[in-house]
Design a protein around this motif. Structure first.
Motif, mmCIF file in Angstrom:
data_model
loop_
_atom_site.group_PDB
_atom_site.id
_atom_site.type_symbol
_atom_site.label_atom_id
_atom_site.label_comp_id
_atom_site.label_asym_id
_atom_site.label_seq_id
_atom_site.Cartn_x
_atom_site.Cartn_y
_atom_site.Cartn_z
ATOM 1 N N ASN A 216 -1.482 -4.671 -1.850
ATOM 2 C CA ASN A 216 -1.916 -3.319 -1.460
ATOM 3 C C ASN A 216 -2.155 -3.145 0.032
ATOM 4 O O ASN A 216 -2.691 -2.118 0.459
ATOM 5 C CB ASN A 216 -3.168 -2.906 -2.242
ATOM 6 C CG ASN A 216 -2.944 -2.931 -3.735
ATOM 7 O OD1 ASN A 216 -1.936 -2.409 -4.232
ATOM 8 N ND2 ASN A 216 -3.851 -3.564 -4.474
ATOM 9 N N ALA A 217 -1.766 -4.121 0.845
ATOM 10 C CA ALA A 217 -1.770 -3.919 2.291
ATOM 11 C C ALA A 217 -0.526 -3.114 2.657
ATOM 12 O O ALA A 217 0.434 -3.051 1.879
ATOM 13 C CB ALA A 217 -1.790 -5.258 3.012
ATOM 14 N N HIS B 223 1.627 -4.578 13.267
ATOM 15 C CA HIS B 223 0.449 -3.932 13.849
ATOM 16 C C HIS B 223 -0.212 -3.033 12.813
ATOM 17 O O HIS B 223 0.360 -2.730 11.772
ATOM 18 C CB HIS B 223 0.838 -3.082 15.069
ATOM 19 C CG HIS B 223 1.544 -3.841 16.146
ATOM 20 N ND1 HIS B 223 2.897 -4.042 16.136
ATOM 21 C CD2 HIS B 223 1.074 -4.456 17.274
ATOM 22 C CE1 HIS B 223 3.245 -4.751 17.210
ATOM 23 N NE2 HIS B 223 2.150 -5.007 17.906
ATOM 24 N N GLU B 224 -1.451 -2.654 13.126
ATOM 25 C CA GLU B 224 -2.183 -1.652 12.338
ATOM 26 C C GLU B 224 -2.417 -2.084 10.895
ATOM 27 O O GLU B 224 -2.530 -1.244 9.996
ATOM 28 C CB GLU B 224 -1.452 -0.304 12.373
ATOM 29 C CG GLU B 224 -1.211 0.214 13.781
ATOM 30 C CD GLU B 224 -0.427 1.515 13.817
ATOM 31 O OE1 GLU B 224 -0.221 2.117 12.748
ATOM 32 O OE2 GLU B 224 -0.026 1.931 14.911
ATOM 33 N N ALA B 225 -2.506 -3.383 10.656
ATOM 34 C CA ALA B 225 -2.673 -3.897 9.290
ATOM 35 C C ALA B 225 -3.024 -5.390 9.376
ATOM 36 O O ALA B 225 -3.014 -5.981 10.465
ATOM 37 C CB ALA B 225 -1.405 -3.655 8.474
ATOM 38 N N PRO B 226 -3.296 -6.041 8.245
ATOM 39 C CA PRO B 226 -3.793 -7.422 8.265
ATOM 40 C C PRO B 226 -2.895 -8.426 8.973
ATOM 41 O O PRO B 226 -3.383 -9.413 9.525
ATOM 42 C CB PRO B 226 -3.914 -7.768 6.778
ATOM 43 C CG PRO B 226 -4.112 -6.466 6.094
ATOM 44 C CD PRO B 226 -3.320 -5.473 6.880
ATOM 45 N N GLY B 227 -1.580 -8.195 8.973
ATOM 46 C CA GLY B 227 -0.671 -9.160 9.573
ATOM 47 C C GLY B 227 -0.682 -9.195 11.085
ATOM 48 O O GLY B 227 -0.029 -10.054 11.687
ATOM 49 N N PHE B 228 -1.416 -8.290 11.716
ATOM 50 C CA PHE B 228 -1.434 -8.214 13.185
ATOM 51 C C PHE B 228 -1.727 -9.565 13.829
ATOM 52 O O PHE B 228 -0.996 -10.021 14.720
ATOM 53 C CB PHE B 228 -2.463 -7.174 13.625
ATOM 54 C CG PHE B 228 -2.785 -7.217 15.093
ATOM 55 C CD1 PHE B 228 -1.845 -6.853 16.035
ATOM 56 C CD2 PHE B 228 -4.046 -7.626 15.528
ATOM 57 C CE1 PHE B 228 -2.143 -6.895 17.400
ATOM 58 C CE2 PHE B 228 -4.360 -7.665 16.876
ATOM 59 C CZ PHE B 228 -3.402 -7.306 17.815
ATOM 60 N N LEU B 229 -2.768 -10.238 13.384
ATOM 61 C CA LEU B 229 -3.169 -11.493 14.020
ATOM 62 C C LEU B 229 -2.268 -12.668 13.622
ATOM 63 O O LEU B 229 -1.815 -13.411 14.496
ATOM 64 C CB LEU B 229 -4.640 -11.780 13.722
ATOM 65 C CG LEU B 229 -5.590 -10.775 14.392
ATOM 66 C CD1 LEU B 229 -6.997 -10.882 13.825
ATOM 67 C CD2 LEU B 229 -5.606 -10.985 15.907
ATOM 68 N N PRO B 230 -1.953 -12.882 12.326
ATOM 69 C CA PRO B 230 -1.010 -13.958 11.996
ATOM 70 C C PRO B 230 0.364 -13.777 12.625
ATOM 71 O O PRO B 230 0.980 -14.748 13.066
ATOM 72 C CB PRO B 230 -0.936 -13.900 10.463
ATOM 73 C CG PRO B 230 -2.236 -13.314 10.039
ATOM 74 C CD PRO B 230 -2.568 -12.302 11.107
ATOM 75 N N TRP B 231 0.867 -12.525 12.669
ATOM 76 C CA TRP B 231 2.202 -12.297 13.226
ATOM 77 C C TRP B 231 2.251 -12.693 14.700
ATOM 78 O O TRP B 231 3.161 -13.406 15.138
ATOM 79 C CB TRP B 231 2.617 -10.835 13.072
ATOM 80 C CG TRP B 231 4.072 -10.598 13.387
ATOM 81 C CD1 TRP B 231 5.103 -10.573 12.497
ATOM 82 C CD2 TRP B 231 4.652 -10.381 14.688
ATOM 83 N NE1 TRP B 231 6.294 -10.348 13.156
ATOM 84 C CE2 TRP B 231 6.051 -10.225 14.501
ATOM 85 C CE3 TRP B 231 4.135 -10.303 15.980
ATOM 86 C CZ2 TRP B 231 6.927 -10.009 15.571
ATOM 87 C CZ3 TRP B 231 5.018 -10.103 17.050
ATOM 88 C CH2 TRP B 231 6.393 -9.948 16.847
ATOM 89 N N GLY C 59 0.817 -1.208 0.000
ATOM 90 C CA GLY C 59 0.000 0.000 0.000
ATOM 91 C C GLY C 59 0.853 1.262 0.000
ATOM 92 O O GLY C 59 2.092 1.190 0.020
ATOM 93 N N PRO C 60 0.208 2.428 0.012
ATOM 94 C CA PRO C 60 0.939 3.694 -0.130
ATOM 95 C C PRO C 60 1.469 4.276 1.179
ATOM 96 O O PRO C 60 2.063 5.352 1.173
ATOM 97 C CB PRO C 60 -0.134 4.620 -0.720
ATOM 98 C CG PRO C 60 -1.421 4.113 -0.108
ATOM 99 C CD PRO C 60 -1.256 2.620 -0.005
ATOM 100 N N GLN C 61 1.270 3.591 2.297
ATOM 101 C CA GLN C 61 1.595 4.194 3.596
ATOM 102 C C GLN C 61 3.090 4.472 3.784
ATOM 103 O O GLN C 61 3.460 5.393 4.511
ATOM 104 C CB GLN C 61 1.094 3.284 4.734
ATOM 105 C CG GLN C 61 -0.418 3.176 4.833
ATOM 106 C CD GLN C 61 -0.987 2.083 3.933
ATOM 107 O OE1 GLN C 61 -0.280 1.516 3.096
ATOM 108 N NE2 GLN C 61 -2.267 1.792 4.092
ATOM 109 N N PHE C 62 3.950 3.672 3.142
ATOM 110 C CA PHE C 62 5.399 3.850 3.291
ATOM 111 C C PHE C 62 5.956 4.317 1.948
ATOM 112 O O PHE C 62 6.054 3.533 0.997
ATOM 113 C CB PHE C 62 6.047 2.524 3.710
ATOM 114 C CG PHE C 62 7.502 2.635 4.065
ATOM 115 C CD1 PHE C 62 7.915 3.346 5.173
ATOM 116 C CD2 PHE C 62 8.470 2.016 3.279
ATOM 117 C CE1 PHE C 62 9.257 3.439 5.515
ATOM 118 C CE2 PHE C 62 9.821 2.098 3.604
ATOM 119 C CZ PHE C 62 10.217 2.817 4.727
#
Length: 530
Positions: A415-416, A202-210, A66-69
């Motif tokens: 796009n995450a 954190h703050e994105a889809p990987g929060f729970l799998p990580w 995604g565009p955040q970084f």
């Protein structure tokens, strides 16, 4: 005494999960960008001679983030782990580990073919010896240097592109504290410049799998350190709690009567020193946390910002989260609406599902409520309550997976935010794991939760329904048998009545009994009931 006994076990067991393998921390490994250590079982890289794995090029995902970084090539964590290594062990079958020396989660045995299912339990359901053993394991981990892993104390650039390695020893517990810091730290841009809007866990889809992988690796580390193959992390069910029920000296540490920000001197954890808590200092020095002690563990539960976090989560909050059908939505960051992940993480309201930057709820609420070390993202894993808290968060994730049965494609492919796409490797783990690998049921990873076993919504589907289906297949035979039985009963009953009437006619009238004997009465009564 228990702690002393556990310390003796250290010499017999080796650990196997973490960040940079000690065997890959030399200048040769870094400059050749290869991490394929030999498996001690046969001495070959990745246990290749035994068919466990082989040294292969890393296959990085090409899906756009995604565009955040808005940067490229400024952070060692980008396209993990390619800045450090582009060849690692790729393990076959059920083998796993940086040298393919371990079994995948949910398997055990010399050839990793024996399935197993461990159960994580409520900490209040543990017996006193079980609870004390858990506390002793934590203390042992805090005082045992990891034999297999080290942490980098400088960036790849500060290591002169690998020619001057900068690594340090660290104890088993703090290894995981450091990993949680490293995955969520700010990007160092040089000079005095930093970039804060980045987090690979954190703050994105990987929060729970990580965090699911983090707990599994921590659990595995303790199992190997202690030799206790059945060890599991207990959870704290904080639904509807009014206070920190586990903040007592019997459990995770009470309050120091002389200083409410410290733990009671009677606690297991009052002497613990924390690491990686001075983020602003690291940013100012453009340096990484080096694992040095930075003071005592701080905690003052309940004396937090109540405007941001008015209360702890309720059962209704959890149920609302579980009702959300979208795993993630929109830009898939902390502004996502109607996102199960964002609501459970605590950036969206558990009443509406709408993102609210002024509130910290659900998972975030517990961190804020603890009002101390656990309230800062990068250093929060210093507090052992972190483990119990995230085990319960993981159980809610597991409930959602069982309720909605999402396909792998539900987890975003592209796009995450950076590092959170489905096929992205999770920072900072070596061996390598992808986010999508842990978007599956915990039972497929070898563990379950006691309270989910007791109220499993799939119980009927998995256990009762097969029996009913089997019964339906033999139902015609059952009906036929019942009809034949009825006919036989009627025929036998008719014959019996005829014989009785004929016998009574043959008796002289004066010899017929006026009253039945007691035994005859009971015999007839019993027959009539039959």
């Amino acid at each position: 005494m228990l702690l002393a006994a556990l310390c003796c076990l250290l010499w017999s067991f080796q650990t196997s999960a973490g960040h940079f393998p000690r065997a890959c921390a030399s200048s040769k490994n870094l400059m050749e960008k290869e991490c394929c250590p030999p498996w001690e079982g046969d001495g070959s890289p990745c246990g290749q001679l035994s068919g466990r794995g082989s040294c292969q090029d890393i296959n990085l995902s090409k899906a756009p983030p995604g565009p955040q970084f808005p940067f490229t090539g400024v952070d060692d964590r980008e396209s993990w782990p390619s800045v450090f290594y582009n060849r690692t062990c790729q393990c076959f079958d059920n083998f796993m580990g940086f040298n393919c020396g371990n079994c995948k989660f949910g398997f055990r045995g010399p050839n990793c073919r024996e399935r197993r299912l461990l159960v994580r339990r409520n900490i209040f359901d543990l017996s006193v010896p079980e609870k004390n053993k858990f506390l002793a394991y934590l203390t042992l981990a805090k005082h045992t240097t990891s034999p297999d892993y080290v942490i980098p104390t400088g960036t790849y650039g500060q290591m002169n592109n690998g020619s001057t390695p900068m690594f340090s020893d660290i104890n088993v517990y703090d290894l995981f504290v450091w990993m949680h810091y490293y995955v969520s730290r700010d990007t160092l841009l040089g000079g005095s410049e930093i970039w804060k809007d980045i987090d690979f866990a954190h703050e994105a889809p990987g929060f729970l799998p990580w965090h699911r992988l983090f707990l599994l690796l921590w659990e595995q580390e303790i199992q190997k350190l202690t030799g206790d193959e059945n060890f599991t992390i207990p959870y704290w069910d904080w639904r509807d709690a009014d206070n920190c029920e586990i903040c007592t000296d019997e459990y995770m540490g009470g309050r120091d009567p002389a200083n409410p920000n410290l733990l009671s001197p009677a606690s297991f954890f009052s002497s613990w020193q924390i690491i990686c808590s001075r983020l602003e200092e690291y940013n100012r020095r453009q340096a990484l946390c080096d694992g040095a002690s930075e003071g005592p563990l701080l905690r003052n539960p309940g004396n937090h910002d109540r405007a941001r976090t008015p209360r702890l989560p309720s059962s209704a909050d959890v149920e609302f989260c579980l009702s959300l059908t979208q795993y993630d939505s929109g830009a898939m960051d902390k502004a996502a609406n109607f996102s199960f992940r964002n609501t459970l993480e605590g950036f969206a309201s558990p009443l509406t599902g709408i993102a609210d930057a002024s509130q910290s709820s659900m998972h975030n609420a517990l961190h804020i409520f603890m009002n101390g070390t656990m309230s800062q993202v990068q250093g929060s894993a210093n507090d052992p309550i972190f483990l119990l808290h995230h085990a319960f968060v993981d159980s809610i994730f597991e409930q959602w997976l069982r309720r909605h049965h999402p396909l792998q494609e539900v987890y975003p492919e592209a796009n995450a935010p950076i590092g959170h796409n489905r096929e992205s490797y999770m920072v900072p783990f070596i061996p390598l794991y992808r986010n999508g690998d842990f978007f599956i049921s915990s039972r497929d990873l070898g563990y379950d939760y006691s309270y989910l076993q007791d109220s499993d919504p799939d119980f009927f589907q998995n256990y009762i329904k097969p029996y009913l289906e089997q019964a339906s297949r033999i139902w015609p035979w059952l009906v036929g048998a019942a009809l034949v039985g009825s006919v036989l009963t009627a025929v036998l009953g008719g014959l019996t009545r005829r014989l009785c009437r004929r016998k009574r006619k043959q008796l002289p009238e004066e010899k017929e009994p006026l009253l039945m004997e007691k035994e005859d009465y009971h015999s007839l009564l019993y027959q009539s009931h039959l």
